[in-house]
Design a protein around this motif. Structure first.
Motif, PDB file in Angstrom:
ATOM      1  N   SER A 244       0.812  -1.215   0.000  1.00 39.89           N
ATOM      2  CA  SER A 244       0.000   0.000   0.000  1.00 39.89           C
ATOM      3  C   SER A 244       0.848   1.268   0.000  1.00 39.89           C
ATOM      4  O   SER A 244       0.324   2.351  -0.180  1.00 39.89           O
ATOM      5  CB  SER A 244      -0.922   0.011   1.219  1.00 39.89           C
ATOM      6  N   GLY A 245       2.141   1.132   0.210  1.00 37.94           N
ATOM      7  CA  GLY A 245       3.001   2.305   0.283  1.00 37.94           C
ATOM      8  C   GLY A 245       2.981   2.954   1.650  1.00 37.94           C
ATOM      9  O   GLY A 245       3.596   3.980   1.864  1.00 37.94           O
ATOM     10  N   THR A 246       2.285   2.362   2.588  1.00 40.34           N
ATOM     11  CA  THR A 246       2.219   2.882   3.944  1.00 40.34           C
ATOM     12  C   THR A 246       3.418   2.387   4.725  1.00 40.34           C
ATOM     13  O   THR A 246       3.738   1.206   4.724  1.00 40.34           O
ATOM     14  CB  THR A 246       0.926   2.426   4.643  1.00 40.34           C
ATOM     15  N   GLN A 247       4.083   3.307   5.399  1.00 43.24           N
ATOM     16  CA  GLN A 247       5.212   2.948   6.252  1.00 43.24           C
ATOM     17  C   GLN A 247       4.676   2.714   7.664  1.00 43.24           C
ATOM     18  O   GLN A 247       3.904   3.510   8.180  1.00 43.24           O
ATOM     19  CB  GLN A 247       6.231   4.078   6.253  1.00 43.24           C
ATOM     20  N   VAL A 248       5.078   1.609   8.281  1.00 42.68           N
ATOM     21  CA  VAL A 248       4.593   1.242   9.608  1.00 42.68           C
ATOM     22  C   VAL A 248       5.726   1.386  10.604  1.00 42.68           C
ATOM     23  O   VAL A 248       6.806   0.823  10.420  1.00 42.68           O
ATOM     24  CB  VAL A 248       4.043  -0.198   9.626  1.00 42.68           C
TER      25      VAL A 248
END
Length: 88
Positions: free
Chosen positions: A55-59
Motif C-alpha cells: 500500500s506504500g504505507t510505512q509502519v
C-alpha cells in the motif's frame, strides 16, 4: 465525532450520500504501539503483512519492551495478577 453544527449536518447528510470511511492505508505513516511487549517473531509477522499489501504505507512499530520467547510463559503463569508489581 462531530465537533459542531456543520459537522453534525455533514454527518447527517452522509447517510444519503456514498461516503468512504478513512482506512489506515490512506495515510503514509502508521504508528503501531504494542503495550506489554512484542516478540521478534511478531515483528517479522507485521513486516510480512505490510509488505504483502503493497500500500506504500510505512509502519512504525513501538512497544514497551522486546520480549524473548521464554519471557511469555513467565509473564503469563508465574506473576501473581492480583498483586501487580508497580515498582513502589
Amino acid at each position: 465525532m462531530s465537533g459542531g453544527l456543520t459537522d453534525l449536518l455533514k454527518t447527517g447528510f452522509s447517510m444519503f450520500m456514498k461516503v468512504t470511511r478513512p482506512h489506515p492505508s490512506d495515510h503514509p505513516l502508521l504508528f503501531l504501539f504494542l503495550v506489554g511487549g512484542v516478540t521478534p517473531s511478531e515483528l517479522r509477522l507485521i513486516r510480512e503483512v505490510v509488505s504483502t499489501h503493497k500500500s506504500g504505507t510505512q509502519v512504525l512499530v513501538m512497544s514497551t519492551r522486546l520480549l524473548r520467547p521464554s519471557d511469555v510463559p513467565h509473564l503469563l503463569f508465574s506473576i501473581d495478577r492480583l498483586k501487580p508489581d508497580i515498582g513502589v
